[in-house]
Design an enzyme around this catalytic site. Structure first.
Site, PDB file in Angstrom:
ATOM      1  CB  CYS A 181      -1.004  -0.038   0.941  1.00 64.78           C
ATOM      2  SG  CYS A 181      -0.308  -0.145   2.850  1.00 64.78           S
ATOM      3  CB  CYS A 221      -3.822  -0.077   8.801  1.00 62.13           C
ATOM      4  SG  CYS A 221      -4.677  -0.076   7.433  1.00 62.13           S
TER       5      CYS A 221
HETATM    6 FE1  FES Z   1      -1.610   0.456   4.092  1.00 62.06          FE
HETATM    7 FE2  FES Z   1      -3.461   1.420   5.679  1.00 62.06          FE
HETATM    8  S1  FES Z   1      -3.725   0.953   3.785  1.00 62.06           S
HETATM    9  S2  FES Z   1      -1.317   1.166   6.362  1.00 62.06           S
END
Ligand code: FES
Length: 145
Positions: free
Chosen positions: A33, A103
């Site tokens: 991400c 996360c």
């Molecule tokens: Fe990767 Fe939240 S989307 S840490």
């Protein structure tokens, strides 16, 4: 979708910033991400975490989990801080949507990375602590949610 606590910590994150000359600092990221979290800890001679600060370049849930993680570790010994897992952080936030669980893992790993830095500098052994990885996305695939 998000609990009130998540929204609160996202809108008013606690302990944002840096610590100059910290006892330990650690940075972790998730290549998938692209989010990055840096955690700073000040630890006294009794191995108690006196101060925790963070900087997160990431999503709202990453900001909220790092904020909550700094609150949870402050006042704890380094040994107790090892119990601040991603699950503990999520529970304290009244949960996260399933796609945002990773996360909270970033927050756990950032604490571990900062503790690792401290343990290396001070030659302190912390039970259960492993060397940090800079990209946690590989590790994540091994976890089951
Ligand atoms: Fe990767 Fe939240 S989307 S840490």
């Amino acid at each position: 979708m998000y609990s009130e606590k998540v929204m609160d910590h996202f809108n008013n994150p606690r302990n944002v910033g840096e610590i100059e000359n910290p006892s330990g600092v650690g940075t972790v990221g998730n290549a998938k991400c692209g989010d990055i979290m840096r955690m700073y800890l000040n630890i006294d001679e009794n191995q108690v975490i006196q101060e925790a600060k963070f900087k997160t370049f990431g999503c709202g849930a990453a900001v909220a989990t790092s904020s909550m993680a700094t609150e949870l570790v402050t006042g704890k010994t380094v040994k107790e801080a090892m119990e601040v897992t991603n699950k503990a952080v999520m529970e304290a936030l009244d949960g996260l949507p399933p796609v945002k669980v990773h996360c909270s893992l970033l927050a756990e790993e950032a604490i571990h990375a900062a503790l690792w830095d401290y343990s290396q500098k001070e030659h302190v052994e912390i039970e259960g602590l492993e060397p940090p990885v800079s990209d946690i996305s590989e590790k994540e695939e091994e976890e089951e949610y």
